[in-house]
Design a protein around this motif. Structure first.
Motif, PDB file in Angstrom:
ATOM      1  N   GLY A 163       0.961  -1.118  -0.506  1.00  0.00           N
ATOM      2  CA  GLY A 163       0.275   0.005   0.178  1.00  0.00           C
ATOM      3  C   GLY A 163       0.558   1.023  -0.427  1.00  0.00           C
ATOM      4  O   GLY A 163       0.872   2.391  -0.640  1.00  0.00           O
ATOM      5  N   CYS A 164       1.918   1.233   0.530  1.00  0.00           N
ATOM      6  CA  CYS A 164       3.353   2.759   0.907  1.00  0.00           C
ATOM      7  C   CYS A 164       3.842   2.835  -0.403  1.00  0.00           C
ATOM      8  O   CYS A 164       3.683   3.596  -0.953  1.00  0.00           O
ATOM      9  CB  CYS A 164       3.776   2.273   1.758  1.00  0.00           C
ATOM     10  N   GLY A 165       3.779   1.715  -1.254  1.00  0.00           N
ATOM     11  CA  GLY A 165       4.718   1.286  -2.314  1.00  0.00           C
ATOM     12  C   GLY A 165       3.042   2.025  -3.574  1.00  0.00           C
ATOM     13  O   GLY A 165       3.465   2.774  -4.577  1.00  0.00           O
ATOM     14  N   PHE A 166       2.588   1.986  -3.501  1.00  0.00           N
ATOM     15  CA  PHE A 166       0.747   2.331  -4.575  1.00  0.00           C
ATOM     16  C   PHE A 166       0.828   4.197  -4.063  1.00  0.00           C
ATOM     17  O   PHE A 166       0.796   4.721  -4.625  1.00  0.00           O
ATOM     18  CB  PHE A 166      -0.241   1.543  -3.444  1.00  0.00           C
ATOM     19  N   VAL A 167       0.886   4.449  -3.029  1.00  0.00           N
ATOM     20  CA  VAL A 167       0.613   5.695  -2.624  1.00  0.00           C
ATOM     21  C   VAL A 167       2.478   5.850  -3.265  1.00  0.00           C
ATOM     22  O   VAL A 167       1.731   7.646  -3.824  1.00  0.00           O
ATOM     23  CB  VAL A 167       0.427   6.064  -1.072  1.00  0.00           C
ATOM     24  N   LEU A 168       3.001   5.764  -2.853  1.00  0.00           N
ATOM     25  CA  LEU A 168       4.818   6.797  -3.351  1.00  0.00           C
ATOM     26  C   LEU A 168       4.280   6.752  -4.820  1.00  0.00           C
ATOM     27  O   LEU A 168       5.004   7.890  -5.018  1.00  0.00           O
ATOM     28  CB  LEU A 168       5.215   5.938  -2.813  1.00  0.00           C
ATOM     29  N   SER A 169       3.760   5.910  -5.611  1.00  0.00           N
ATOM     30  CA  SER A 169       3.987   5.110  -7.058  1.00  0.00           C
ATOM     31  C   SER A 169       3.029   6.716  -7.521  1.00  0.00           C
ATOM     32  O   SER A 169       3.269   7.240  -8.867  1.00  0.00           O
ATOM     33  CB  SER A 169       3.563   3.937  -7.448  1.00  0.00           C
ATOM     34  N   CYS A 170       1.929   6.746  -6.801  1.00  0.00           N
ATOM     35  CA  CYS A 170       0.802   8.148  -6.766  1.00  0.00           C
ATOM     36  C   CYS A 170       1.284   9.185  -7.336  1.00  0.00           C
ATOM     37  O   CYS A 170       1.810  10.305  -7.871  1.00  0.00           O
ATOM     38  CB  CYS A 170      -0.218   7.818  -6.204  1.00  0.00           C
ATOM     39  N   LEU A 171       1.802   9.988  -5.770  1.00  0.00           N
ATOM     40  CA  LEU A 171       2.790  11.301  -5.889  1.00  0.00           C
ATOM     41  C   LEU A 171       3.891  11.378  -6.293  1.00  0.00           C
ATOM     42  O   LEU A 171       4.139  11.733  -6.995  1.00  0.00           O
ATOM     43  CB  LEU A 171       2.825  11.165  -3.907  1.00  0.00           C
ATOM     44  N   LEU A 172       5.243   9.998  -6.586  1.00  0.00           N
ATOM     45  CA  LEU A 172       6.032  10.498  -7.414  1.00  0.00           C
ATOM     46  C   LEU A 172       4.950  10.122  -9.089  1.00  0.00           C
ATOM     47  O   LEU A 172       6.257  11.344 -10.006  1.00  0.00           O
ATOM     48  CB  LEU A 172       6.887   8.965  -7.659  1.00  0.00           C
ATOM     49  N   TYR A 173       4.291   9.529  -9.338  1.00  0.00           N
ATOM     50  CA  TYR A 173       3.959  10.754 -10.432  1.00  0.00           C
ATOM     51  C   TYR A 173       3.627  11.784 -10.828  1.00  0.00           C
ATOM     52  O   TYR A 173       3.950  12.653 -11.466  1.00  0.00           O
ATOM     53  CB  TYR A 173       2.832   9.500 -10.844  1.00  0.00           C
ATOM     54  N   PHE A 174       2.331  12.000  -9.843  1.00  0.00           N
ATOM     55  CA  PHE A 174       2.177  14.097  -9.824  1.00  0.00           C
ATOM     56  C   PHE A 174       3.735  14.297  -9.444  1.00  0.00           C
ATOM     57  O   PHE A 174       3.608  15.716 -10.199  1.00  0.00           O
ATOM     58  CB  PHE A 174       1.449  13.806  -8.616  1.00  0.00           C
ATOM     59  N   ILE A 175       4.528  14.515  -8.704  1.00  0.00           N
ATOM     60  CA  ILE A 175       6.315  15.286  -8.410  1.00  0.00           C
ATOM     61  C   ILE A 175       6.594  15.255 -10.259  1.00  0.00           C
ATOM     62  O   ILE A 175       6.976  16.402 -10.170  1.00  0.00           O
ATOM     63  CB  ILE A 175       6.917  14.652  -7.844  1.00  0.00           C
ATOM     64  N   VAL A 176       6.730  14.397 -10.547  1.00  0.00           N
ATOM     65  CA  VAL A 176       7.909  14.049 -12.205  1.00  0.00           C
ATOM     66  C   VAL A 176       7.082  15.022 -13.401  1.00  0.00           C
ATOM     67  O   VAL A 176       7.283  15.298 -13.823  1.00  0.00           O
ATOM     68  CB  VAL A 176       8.005  12.565 -12.377  1.00  0.00           C
ATOM     69  N   GLY A 187       7.044  10.386 -19.389  1.00  0.00           N
ATOM     70  CA  GLY A 187       8.168   9.026 -19.347  1.00  0.00           C
ATOM     71  C   GLY A 187       7.233   8.721 -17.189  1.00  0.00           C
ATOM     72  O   GLY A 187       7.813   7.824 -16.754  1.00  0.00           O
ATOM     73  N   ALA A 188       6.589   9.695 -17.004  1.00  0.00           N
ATOM     74  CA  ALA A 188       6.427   9.523 -15.538  1.00  0.00           C
ATOM     75  C   ALA A 188       5.473   8.937 -14.921  1.00  0.00           C
ATOM     76  O   ALA A 188       5.364   7.989 -14.212  1.00  0.00           O
ATOM     77  CB  ALA A 188       6.226  11.164 -14.852  1.00  0.00           C
ATOM     78  N   GLN A 189       4.618   7.854 -15.899  1.00  0.00           N
ATOM     79  CA  GLN A 189       3.973   6.641 -15.778  1.00  0.00           C
ATOM     80  C   GLN A 189       5.054   5.596 -15.470  1.00  0.00           C
ATOM     81  O   GLN A 189       4.392   4.529 -14.766  1.00  0.00           O
ATOM     82  CB  GLN A 189       2.845   6.554 -17.827  1.00  0.00           C
ATOM     83  N   MET A 190       5.829   5.475 -15.699  1.00  0.00           N
ATOM     84  CA  MET A 190       7.041   4.437 -15.187  1.00  0.00           C
ATOM     85  C   MET A 190       6.719   4.283 -14.049  1.00  0.00           C
ATOM     86  O   MET A 190       6.823   3.290 -12.021  1.00  0.00           O
ATOM     87  CB  MET A 190       8.746   4.802 -15.320  1.00  0.00           C
ATOM     88  N   ALA A 191       6.641   5.600 -12.811  1.00  0.00           N
ATOM     89  CA  ALA A 191       6.141   4.812 -11.127  1.00  0.00           C
ATOM     90  C   ALA A 191       4.889   4.644 -11.297  1.00  0.00           C
ATOM     91  O   ALA A 191       5.143   3.670  -9.914  1.00  0.00           O
ATOM     92  CB  ALA A 191       5.972   6.591 -11.042  1.00  0.00           C
ATOM     93  N   TRP A 192       4.179   3.970 -12.508  1.00  0.00           N
ATOM     94  CA  TRP A 192       3.239   3.093 -11.212  1.00  0.00           C
ATOM     95  C   TRP A 192       3.650   1.691 -11.379  1.00  0.00           C
ATOM     96  O   TRP A 192       2.703   0.969 -11.041  1.00  0.00           O
ATOM     97  CB  TRP A 192       1.877   3.500 -12.757  1.00  0.00           C
ATOM     98  N   ILE A 193       5.105   1.104 -11.878  1.00  0.00           N
ATOM     99  CA  ILE A 193       5.197  -0.305 -11.611  1.00  0.00           C
ATOM    100  C   ILE A 193       5.878   0.123 -10.474  1.00  0.00           C
ATOM    101  O   ILE A 193       5.916  -1.619 -10.394  1.00  0.00           O
ATOM    102  CB  ILE A 193       6.600   0.058 -12.437  1.00  0.00           C
ATOM    103  N   VAL A 194       5.779   0.657  -9.764  1.00  0.00           N
ATOM    104  CA  VAL A 194       6.712   1.023  -8.108  1.00  0.00           C
ATOM    105  C   VAL A 194       5.493  -0.776  -7.716  1.00  0.00           C
ATOM    106  O   VAL A 194       6.107  -1.431  -7.050  1.00  0.00           O
ATOM    107  CB  VAL A 194       6.413   1.729  -7.713  1.00  0.00           C
ATOM    108  N   PRO A 195       3.852  -0.207  -7.350  1.00  0.00           N
ATOM    109  CA  PRO A 195       3.650  -1.204  -6.492  1.00  0.00           C
ATOM    110  C   PRO A 195       3.547  -2.580  -6.588  1.00  0.00           C
ATOM    111  O   PRO A 195       3.371  -3.511  -6.021  1.00  0.00           O
ATOM    112  CB  PRO A 195       2.344  -0.279  -6.675  1.00  0.00           C
ATOM    113  N   ILE A 196       3.681  -3.055  -8.029  1.00  0.00           N
ATOM    114  CA  ILE A 196       4.146  -4.373  -8.734  1.00  0.00           C
ATOM    115  C   ILE A 196       5.391  -4.673  -8.363  1.00  0.00           C
ATOM    116  O   ILE A 196       4.572  -6.089  -8.156  1.00  0.00           O
ATOM    117  CB  ILE A 196       3.799  -3.911 -10.292  1.00  0.00           C
ATOM    118  N   VAL A 197       5.916  -4.306  -8.213  1.00  0.00           N
ATOM    119  CA  VAL A 197       7.299  -4.881  -7.234  1.00  0.00           C
ATOM    120  C   VAL A 197       6.976  -5.044  -6.473  1.00  0.00           C
ATOM    121  O   VAL A 197       7.734  -6.381  -6.079  1.00  0.00           O
ATOM    122  CB  VAL A 197       8.677  -4.034  -8.129  1.00  0.00           C
ATOM    123  N   VAL A 198       6.566  -5.243  -5.888  1.00  0.00           N
ATOM    124  CA  VAL A 198       6.437  -5.038  -3.561  1.00  0.00           C
ATOM    125  C   VAL A 198       6.137  -6.663  -3.251  1.00  0.00           C
ATOM    126  O   VAL A 198       6.708  -7.762  -3.360  1.00  0.00           O
ATOM    127  CB  VAL A 198       5.489  -4.221  -3.204  1.00  0.00           C
TER     128      VAL A 198
END
Length: 358
Positions: free
Chosen positions: A70-83, A89-100
């Motif tokens: 869940g933390c990875g999912f929230v992190l990916s969302c926020l990183l997307y809006f930051i990048v 290519g900020a969409q790559m941030a959505w891969i983070v929660p799938i790695v966990v």
């Protein structure tokens, strides 16, 4: 969690570098003075999410995988809006929660997280990327395809890891079975099946090793030979199965009497051999005398309650004597015990004086 902290630290460094280099966000709000505050708030939210997850892991003992995911999912969302305002290519941030879930090898968690990621990005595209950044539909489909492909690959990795784990488990069980079978086989090769004492071959192997220690290091060693009196008469009168019972009972008394550093074996027929180590001759004599008395006190209702006795010869090894000489002296002492009335212990000293008799 250390990985998450590393990611947010890297992102902060990159943002600061962009601002110092004069790179402007591509967002419609780029000219707003509140832009810096917006990114500060986003970074703070990321840090708060990671900190909350870290606190949960330290305080609670359940749902660790779900919290980290869940933390990875929230992190990916926020990183997307930051990048996203700074670079494509900020969409790559959505891969983070799938790695966990891949780290935990959890298929169920992977499929749930993957589905949530795909749906969340679709919502972001429809509400933000399409109307604000004017992203084409093809880019959206490519990102969704990338997410689906990553889920497919991660699922394959988890399945293969599970299969490898099962193969390793089966291999481990097979090796354990082989070790058990080998141990049983070794025991069968060394142990007499009837009395569960060591057999003749193992006895000589062990004695050879100890005699080397006697010669090199001065180890004290005594050899005792024990023979059941009138055993042939017991077999002829009551049958061989009664004789087997007598052998088992004498062997049991022998195991109970000797010490942990001593070694007992069925030498052959009704004869037993005992090796005493780290004892004086007198201490060994007391042990075999105790054994003789224990055998004499045994009751044998299956043999007409007639007493069964043993004769014992005992000899101490002297440096320079070969194994054959040790056996010869001990066997002579046993013969003297038999010749002079049986049911006694005789030492191979001088004229074979009987130290105990009934």
């Amino acid at each position: 969690m250390k990985g998450y902290w590393a990611v947010i630290l890297i992102m902060i460094v990159i943002q600061i570098s962009f601002f110092w280099a004069g790179v402007k966000p591509a967002c419609a709000l780029a000219d707003s003075r509140d832009c810096g505050r917006l990114y500060l708030l986003s970074n703070g939210a990321v840090a708060a999410a990671i900190g909350s997850a870290e606190l949960w892991l330290r305080v609670r003992s359940r749902y660790h995988k779900q919290v980290v995911t869940g933390c990875g999912f929230v992190l990916s969302c926020l990183l997307y809006f930051i990048v996203e305002p700074f670079a494509d290519g900020a969409q790559m941030a959505w891969i983070v929660p799938i790695v966990v879930p891949l780290v935990y090898f959890d298929r169920r968690l992977l499929l749930i997280t993957g589905g949530m990621t795909s749906v969340s990005y679709a919502g972001v595209y429809l509400l933000l990327e399409r109307p604000v950044f004017d992203k084409p539909l093809l880019e959206f489909l490519l990102v969704e395809a990338m997410i689906a492909l990553f889920i497919f690959i991660a699922n394959g990795v988890i399945i293969r890891a599970y299969e490898a784990s099962m193969e390793l488990e089966q291999l481990t069980k097979s090796e354990q079975s082989l070790l058990v079978e080998r141990a049983i086989s070794d025991r069968l090769l060394k142990i007499d099946a009837l009395t569960e004492l060591y057999n003749h071959k193992t006895f000589h192997e062990y004695l050879d090793s100890l005699l080397e220690q006697c010669e090199k290091n001065g180890l004290k060693l005594q050899l005792g030979l024990l023979d059941i009196d009138n055993f042939k008469q017991i077999n002829d009168t009551y049958g061989h199965w009664i004789g087997d019972i007598v052998l088992k009972e004498v062997a049991a008394r022998l195991r109970e009497t000797i010490g942990l550093n001593d070694f007992a074996a069925r030498y052959g027929g009704e004869e037993f051999a005992v090796i005493f180590t780290d004892k004086t001759l007198e201490e060994s004599r007391e042990m075999v005398e105790k054994l003789r008395e224990a055998v004499e006190r045994m009751e044998h209702p299956y043999a007409g309650d007639k007493p069964i006795t043993v004769s014992i010869g005992l000899c101490e090894y002297e440096r320079g004597d070969a194994k054959e000489m040790l056996f010869r002296k001990t066997d002579d002492a046993l013969y003297e015990a038999k010749r002079t009335g049986k049911n006694k212990v005789v030492l191979c000293t001088g004229a074979y004086a009987s130290l105990s008799s009934k």
